[in-house]
Scaffold this active site. Structure first.
Site, mmCIF file in Angstrom:
data_model
loop_
_atom_site.group_PDB
_atom_site.id
_atom_site.type_symbol
_atom_site.label_atom_id
_atom_site.label_comp_id
_atom_site.label_asym_id
_atom_site.label_seq_id
_atom_site.Cartn_x
_atom_site.Cartn_y
_atom_site.Cartn_z
ATOM 1 N N HIS A 64 -1.617 -28.079 36.657
ATOM 2 C CA HIS A 64 -0.058 -28.264 36.629
ATOM 3 C C HIS A 64 0.515 -27.921 35.131
ATOM 4 C CE1 HIS A 64 -0.208 -31.275 40.479
ATOM 5 N NE2 HIS A 64 -0.903 -30.035 40.660
ATOM 6 N N GLU A 66 2.067 -30.032 33.232
ATOM 7 C CA GLU A 66 1.810 -30.964 32.437
ATOM 8 C C GLU A 66 0.564 -30.710 31.944
ATOM 9 O OE1 GLU A 66 4.305 -33.201 35.645
ATOM 10 O OE2 GLU A 66 3.170 -31.171 35.442
ATOM 11 N N CYS A 94 3.394 -36.187 38.928
ATOM 12 C CA CYS A 94 2.477 -36.572 40.006
ATOM 13 C C CYS A 94 1.685 -37.785 39.371
ATOM 14 C CB CYS A 94 1.656 -35.538 40.698
ATOM 15 S SG CYS A 94 0.333 -34.860 39.580
ATOM 16 N N CYS A 97 -1.029 -36.242 36.804
ATOM 17 C CA CYS A 97 -0.216 -35.868 35.445
ATOM 18 C C CYS A 97 -0.107 -37.144 35.021
ATOM 19 C CB CYS A 97 0.756 -35.054 35.724
ATOM 20 S SG CYS A 97 0.433 -33.342 36.276
#
Length: 164
Positions: A64, A66, A94, A97
């Site tokens: 992701h 992040e 999410c 993360c």
């Protein structure tokens, strides 16, 4: 150990500038067919990590935006802890993360659009306020929310149109 200056953590004067950097990264991800989410990690007013979603192209479900930005920042400063830093991300994080944000000791998270299905900062729970956490994260949503949301809407609209 470096002392954290609270004023540096909550300085909002450049939030939109850093979010625009994250939006530019989201566009790079979209060009690769990835869901357009971008992130930058800032410490002492300087970007130390950048990332965009790349789980498809990288065959890595954890890639992701992040995660990519935090990994890059940790490598850049040669430390797995990132105290006093602020993460700017175009979409509400999410749970995966959010956990990494706590473990890496990021001080503040600024995000653009809400993620009603999987966002864990505000939409599906208030993860950062949980009493069991050993680190407190300041957070703020809605920075350039319309622009961040529009990038995602445009991407998914195009994806649906290509399937028709």
């Amino acid at each position: 150990m470096r002392q954290i200056r609270p004023a540096a953590i909550i300085d909002r004067s450049r939030d939109q500038d850093f979010m625009r950097e994250a939006l530019a990264l989201a566009a790079q991800g979209a060009a690769l067919g990835e869901v357009p989410v971008g992130a930058v990690l800032v410490q002492d007013g300087e970007i130390i990590g950048r990332g965009f979603n790349c789980p498809i192209s990288g065959s890595d479900p954890s890639a992701h935006a992040e995660m990519v930005a935090i990994r890059a920042a940790a490598q850049a400063v040669n430390n797995y802890r990132l105290p006093g830093s602020t993460l700017y991300v175009t979409l509400e994080p999410c749970s995966m993360c959010a956990g990494l944000i706590v473990h890496s000791r990021i001080a503040r998270v600024v995000y653009g659009a809400l993620e009603p299905k999987a966002g864990i900062v505000q939409s599906q729970g208030q993860f950062f306020t949980q009493g069991f956490l050993n680190h407190r994260v300041l957070y703020e949503g809605g920075v350039l929310a319309e622009e961040c949301g529009a990038v995602l809407s445009k991407f998914f609209k195009a994806r649906r149109a290509s399937r028709d």
